[in-house]
Design a protein around this motif. Structure first.
Motif, PDB file in Angstrom:
ATOM      1  N   THR A 686       0.830  -1.212   0.000  1.00 33.50           N
ATOM      2  CA  THR A 686       0.000   0.000   0.000  1.00 33.50           C
ATOM      3  C   THR A 686       0.861   1.258   0.000  1.00 33.50           C
ATOM      4  OG1 THR A 686      -1.737  -1.191   1.204  1.00 33.50           O
ATOM      5  CG2 THR A 686      -1.840   1.207   1.245  1.00 33.50           C
ATOM      6  N   MET A 687       1.943   1.242   0.812  1.00 35.63           N
ATOM      7  CA  MET A 687       2.801   2.423   0.906  1.00 35.63           C
ATOM      8  C   MET A 687       3.479   2.722  -0.435  1.00 35.63           C
ATOM      9  SD  MET A 687       6.400   3.170   2.764  1.00 35.63           S
ATOM     10  CE  MET A 687       7.115   1.891   1.824  1.00 35.63           C
ATOM     11  N   TYR A 688       4.089   1.703  -1.038  1.00 38.87           N
ATOM     12  CA  TYR A 688       4.781   1.924  -2.303  1.00 38.87           C
ATOM     13  C   TYR A 688       3.812   2.329  -3.419  1.00 38.87           C
ATOM     14  CZ  TYR A 688       9.324   0.277  -0.624  1.00 38.87           C
ATOM     15  OH  TYR A 688      10.530   0.162   0.041  1.00 38.87           O
ATOM     16  N   SER A 689       2.612   1.745  -3.414  1.00 45.60           N
ATOM     17  CA  SER A 689       1.641   2.119  -4.459  1.00 45.60           C
ATOM     18  C   SER A 689       1.170   3.555  -4.265  1.00 45.60           C
ATOM     19  CB  SER A 689       0.443   1.165  -4.424  1.00 45.60           C
ATOM     20  OG  SER A 689      -0.297   1.309  -3.238  1.00 45.60           O
ATOM     21  N   ALA A 714      -4.624  -5.307  -1.685  1.00 46.86           N
ATOM     22  CA  ALA A 714      -3.682  -4.175  -1.703  1.00 46.86           C
ATOM     23  C   ALA A 714      -2.974  -4.095  -3.059  1.00 46.86           C
ATOM     24  CB  ALA A 714      -2.665  -4.327  -0.574  1.00 46.86           C
ATOM     25  N   MET A 715      -2.602  -5.257  -3.604  1.00 44.34           N
ATOM     26  CA  MET A 715      -1.924  -5.280  -4.905  1.00 44.34           C
ATOM     27  C   MET A 715      -2.862  -4.845  -6.029  1.00 44.34           C
ATOM     28  SD  MET A 715       1.155  -5.941  -5.762  1.00 44.34           S
ATOM     29  CE  MET A 715       1.615  -5.200  -7.327  1.00 44.34           C
ATOM     30  N   GLN A 721      -5.176   2.207  -8.733  1.00 42.50           N
ATOM     31  CA  GLN A 721      -5.018   3.625  -8.402  1.00 42.50           C
ATOM     32  C   GLN A 721      -3.915   4.301  -9.207  1.00 42.50           C
ATOM     33  OE1 GLN A 721      -4.436   3.456  -4.190  1.00 42.50           O
ATOM     34  NE2 GLN A 721      -6.586   2.909  -3.767  1.00 42.50           N
ATOM     35  N   ASN A 722      -3.046   3.510  -9.791  1.00 35.81           N
ATOM     36  CA  ASN A 722      -1.976   4.077 -10.622  1.00 35.81           C
ATOM     37  C   ASN A 722      -2.291   3.935 -12.120  1.00 35.81           C
ATOM     38  OD1 ASN A 722       0.576   4.973  -8.947  1.00 35.81           O
ATOM     39  ND2 ASN A 722      -0.275   3.163  -7.913  1.00 35.81           N
ATOM     40  N   ALA A 753     -10.444  -0.509 -10.991  1.00 34.70           N
ATOM     41  CA  ALA A 753      -9.579  -0.848 -12.119  1.00 34.70           C
ATOM     42  C   ALA A 753     -10.345  -0.772 -13.437  1.00 34.70           C
ATOM     43  CB  ALA A 753      -9.003  -2.247 -11.917  1.00 34.70           C
ATOM     44  N   CYS A 754     -11.589  -1.252 -13.425  1.00 34.96           N
ATOM     45  CA  CYS A 754     -12.431  -1.171 -14.633  1.00 34.96           C
ATOM     46  C   CYS A 754     -12.690   0.293 -15.007  1.00 34.96           C
ATOM     47  CB  CYS A 754     -13.750  -1.891 -14.399  1.00 34.96           C
ATOM     48  SG  CYS A 754     -13.584  -3.676 -14.202  1.00 34.96           S
ATOM     49  N   SER A 755     -12.868   1.135 -13.988  1.00 31.00           N
ATOM     50  CA  SER A 755     -13.127   2.549 -14.231  1.00 31.00           C
ATOM     51  C   SER A 755     -11.935   3.220 -14.891  1.00 31.00           C
ATOM     52  CB  SER A 755     -13.466   3.242 -12.908  1.00 31.00           C
ATOM     53  OG  SER A 755     -13.593   4.632 -13.081  1.00 31.00           O
TER      54      SER A 755
END
Length: 886
Positions: A686-689, A714-715, A721-722, A753-755
């Motif tokens: 979560t932090m790295y993402s 989380a993955m 989100q990216n 993710a679909c959005s």
């Protein structure tokens, strides 16, 4: 009590009768008056005069049954039996002493005019012969004939009521004793107190004790002992302190009960003070008092003090040896316990089953075999308690097969406690099928599982239907009212997520102990019913149930869930007044409620810092964005040498506001060897993402040993989100193939993710899969994601129809999402509808007004913009000023 009553009945025989007894016995010992035959039978001459037998030496003489019969014959022959009731009473007493109760009854029936002493003796005879109903019948007949009972009559009759648990008859006796003026007699009152205590009517016993001021030490000892046996230790100790301030003074029968209460409640200072009183009164040499002192120090963890006392007593019994051995076992000094046991064997001291079971607790595998052999050699193997301890010990060392072999070897397979020990063995080692199988076999054998067996089965039961069957059995047998069984029942229902049934069982327990209340409060808290948990705690206080740390932790956790600082402070104050300190739960409560100043104050006042309180404070600072303070406490935690848990690290990782700090924490995690833990790995992902570092995000995920649904989610969120929706969906497919079932949070990530990927059809498919494949009902966040998918693709009409067709009422989040899409695509018509709905749901929020205003501004319709701003002014809504990191 019965022994005391009997003793005084014997003493009540008149002085004249006592003198006669002395003379008669003396005469039987004087050859000149009573010549002895060769067969050593007494020979009464025709000139025998009973009044010549008054001699003090007669008191030490005991007659045989044959001598008593000869004396009886002589009394009949000389008409002495009918001439004076003192002689017939003496004959009654003689038969009583040799336990010839039938002869005594015949003598009583033959007495022409029995007096009160005659009746007292015959009632005592019935008691001695365990004929308690006859004893009561004799008392009733005596009373009906007009005889006035005295204190010894009441004492003997009460002894019969105590032995047979005739509570109502005892109450009647006490009423009569009050009428006759004997209620203040020490033995009558102590007898009544004893009766109420043995029938579990402690409040009635207390009422009898407080009826009138009493100076009889027997009454004080009885009520103190009764209070402690009924778990009213605080009250028992208070009465003892009253006793020490006046009359009577405590004696050697008082102290053992008081030491027991001090040990149970861990009142070390008070116990030391009582020890001082023992020395003052000179009762330290009594073996029972000395043993109680040893037991007290042992249970309070001061084994060295216990050993000092043990080494100084001249007479040691099996209880004192067992107490000191148990003390060493409880302190974990197993070698010392075994050495003492070896010394017992060397000195050939008496050893009982309690000693053996205590020693077994100190055994490891090599010594266990030797002790097992000794147990078989000495015959203790046949004792069910020892056998059960062996089963439990082998179970604890992992040798379940050995436990089962002991069970098979048992000759007394019909003993329920042995079955219970075996069931507990399987239960504690997670052998579910064996546990259930043995329980069913036990029922098939016609045995009744007891209150120790049922909780063992219920503790591992996660099958609701099986749990309900056990519940039915407990109701049928009546053991469901036991607090331990009841607590295990409602805990089982709580574990099976059936909280209504859990609460119903809790309500049906007649005598709820503190553990039951604490367990139910914990059940409410764990299942998200924090408000009900706090209410139940308040009800507990109204019922005057004494609470301790077991209740403090779950009720403060409930306050934390509610974010109710006011309730948390009130509960903190309650336990503070009761001098109960539990720093960690209080620090956690203040931290969760955002009162970090109070949390830090409690933390600083703790004499011994523990990792739980440190972790709570770290989490509190981290969750409130005070990252520097969180790191300071985290550093203190490491410097103090405390073990850093995954919860603490996860909390601080969640608050990291810079990649550099996150990398440093990652280094600490690698050094501690925690990289493979699921919770920490998930937090690293979560932090790295969050900082867009998907490469390290993937590396952190790959290091997790057994990723759970949280780690996979989380993955998925990291990719979504990216902006990499396709990669997120690939991770989802891998998750499903690995056998991990998604939850509602996972589907939020998938729809996001679909959005981001513009995958409308996939969005509909995943929303449908939630219900069909996993039985998860979509929530407002899922519907908002679907609106966002349609909105990003420009399908605003379809998005509007979707919102209006939702099975649940749309909230501000859903309408706000649609409004944002309208702003992007400049759709005024649908934007106006979305804005009005948003304003209805959140009238004091500026989001709806600003969103619609921005749509008009984008179209250059400034008059409409002005109208919306005037409307905002009219309703008192103010636009929040913009801000930026730059």
């Amino acid at each position: 009590m019965k022994a005391l009553s009997n003793h005084h009945i014997e003493l009540k025989i008149s002085v004249y009768s006592t003198k006669f007894l002395s003379s008669l016995v003396s005469a039987l010992q004087v050859p000149s008056i009573l010549p002895t035959k060769p067969q050593n039978q007494p020979n009464f001459s025709t000139t025998f005069d009973p009044y010549q037998l008054l001699n003090k030496s007669a008191k030490s003489r005991n007659y045989t049954l044959e001598e008593t019969k000869i004396l009886h014959t002589h009394f009949l022959k000389t008409n002495t039996f009918h001439s004076n009731p003192e002689f017939s009473n003496y004959l009654l007493l003689s038969y009583y002493k040799v336990s010839a109760f039938d002869h005594a009854l015949k003598v009583f029936d033959a007495i022409p005019h029995p007096d009160i002493n005659s009746w007292n003796l015959i009632i005592t005879c019935h008691n001695r012969n365990f004929r308690y109903a006859d004893s009561w019948g004799t008392f009733c007949r005596m009373h009906a004939l007009g005889f006035h009972p005295n204190e010894f009559t009441y004492g003997s009759a009460l002894s019969a009521c105590i032995a047979s648990n005739f509570v109502n008859r005892g109450k009647l006796l006490y009423s009569l004793s009050i009428k006759d003026g004997y209620s203040l007699d020490g033995y009558v009152r102590s007898g009544m107190i004893d009766l109420f205590l043995k029938s579990c009517n402690f409040n009635d016993a207390l009422r009898v004790f407080y009826d009138e001021s009493c100076g009889n030490v027997v009454c004080w000892n009885a009520i103190i002992s009764g209070a402690i046996k009924h778990n009213e230790d605080h009250l028992g100790l208070n009465i003892f302190q009253q006793m020490c301030r006046g009359l009577p003074s405590p004696n050697k029968f008082t102290f053992p009960s008081v030491f027991s209460a001090c040990a149970k409640s861990q009142k070390l200072d008070l116990g030391k003070g009582v020890h001082g009183l023992v020395i003052k009164y000179g009762d330290g040499g009594d073996v029972f008092v000395a043993t109680a002192i040893i037991d007290f120090y042992s249970k309070c963890g001061l084994v060295d003090e216990a050993l000092k006392k043990f080494s100084r007593i001249s007479i040691r019994n099996v209880v004192s040896w067992t107490a000191i051995i148990t003390g060493f076992v409880q302190k974990g000094e197993f070698q010392s316990a075994l050495e003492l046991f070896k010394e017992m064997i060397t000195l050939k001291e008496e050893i009982n089953n309690y000693t053996v079971t205590s020693v077994l607790s100190a055994c490891d595998n090599p010594v266990l075999f030797q002790i097992h052999c000794w147990i078989c050699k000495t015959g203790f193997y046949s004792d069910p308690t020892v056998k059960n301890s062996l089963i439990n010990l082998y179970s604890r060392t992992g040798s379940i097969e050995s436990s089962e072999q002991i069970f098979i070897d048992s000759k007394d397979l019909m003993n329920p406690s042995t079955w219970a020990a075996m069931i507990t063995c399987f239960s504690q080692n997670g052998r579910l099928e064996k546990t259930f199988g043995f329980f069913k076999r036990m029922l098939q054998e016609g045995l009744k599982p007891d209150k120790s067996c049922i909780p063992s089965v219920l503790s591992i039961t996660n099958r609701l239907q099986f749990g309900k069957q056990i519940h039915c059995y407990t109701v049928k047998t009546g053991i469901c009212n036991n607090p331990v069984v009841g607590c295990s029942l409602f805990t089982m229902y709580s574990k099976c997520d059936v909280l209504n049934e859990s609460y119903m069982v809790f309500r049906e327990i007649p005598e709820k102990d503190e553990v039951s209340w604490a367990s139910m409060i914990a059940g409410f808290t764990e299942h998200g019913f924090a408000y009900q948990a706090v209410e139940l705690f308040q009800e507990m206080l109204v019922d005057h149930v004494i609470s301790d740390e077991k209740t403090l932790t779950p009720v403060l956790a409930a306050c934390s869930s509610l974010q109710s600082l006011k309730s948390g402070k009130e509960i903190h104050g309650y336990f503070f007044r009761r001098l109960i300190s539990a720093g960690s739960p209080i620090v956690h409560m203040y931290s969760k409620c955002g009162d970090l100043k109070s949390a830090n104050l409690v933390y600083d006042m703790m004499p011994f810092k523990d990792p739980v309180s440190c972790s709570s404070l770290v989490s509190g600072y981290a969750q409130n964005g005070q990252i520097e303070e969180a790191f300071d406490i985290f550093h203190e935690l490491i410097v103090s040498g405390f073990e850093v848990d995954s919860f603490t690290i996860s909390s601080i990782l969640g608050a990291v506001n810079g990649l550099e700090i996150g990398v440093q924490l990652h280094g600490r995690i690698l050094k501690l060897g925690l990289k493979s833990e699921t919770s920490i790995g998930s937090s690293l992902v979560t932090m790295y993402s969050k900082f867009g570092n998907l490469e390290d995000c993937c590396k952190s995920f790959e290091q997790i040993k057994n990723p759970d649904v949280v780690a996979w989610t989380a993955m998925i969120n990291g990719y979504a989100q990216n902006g990499n929706g396709l990669a997120a969906l690939k991770v989802y497919d891998l998750m499903v193939k690995s056998g991990i079932e998604p939850d509602s949070v996972t589907f939020v990530g998938v729809l996001t993710a679909c959005s981001h990927g513009g995958l409308v059809n996939e969005g509909y498919r995943y929303l449908d899969s939630m219900v069909k494949d996993y039985g998860i009902e979509p929530g407002l966040r899922h519907y908002a994601c679907m609106v966002d998918i349609l909105g990003r693709d420009g399908r605003l009409k379809e998005a509007e129809r979707f919102v209006k067709g939702m099975p649940i009422e749309a909230d501000g989040l859903v309408w706000g999402t649609l409004l944002a899409a309208c702003k992007v695509h400049g759709d005024v018509e649908i934007g106006r509808i979305a804005a009005r709905k948003f304003i209805e749901l959140a009238p004091m929020s500026d989001g709806g007004y600003v969103g619609l205003s921005n749509i008009w501004a984008g179209l250059g319709e400034w008059e409409e913009v002005l109208k919306i701003r005037n409307e905002m002014k009219g309703t008192g809504v103010k636009k929040q000023p913009g801000w930026s990191y730059v």
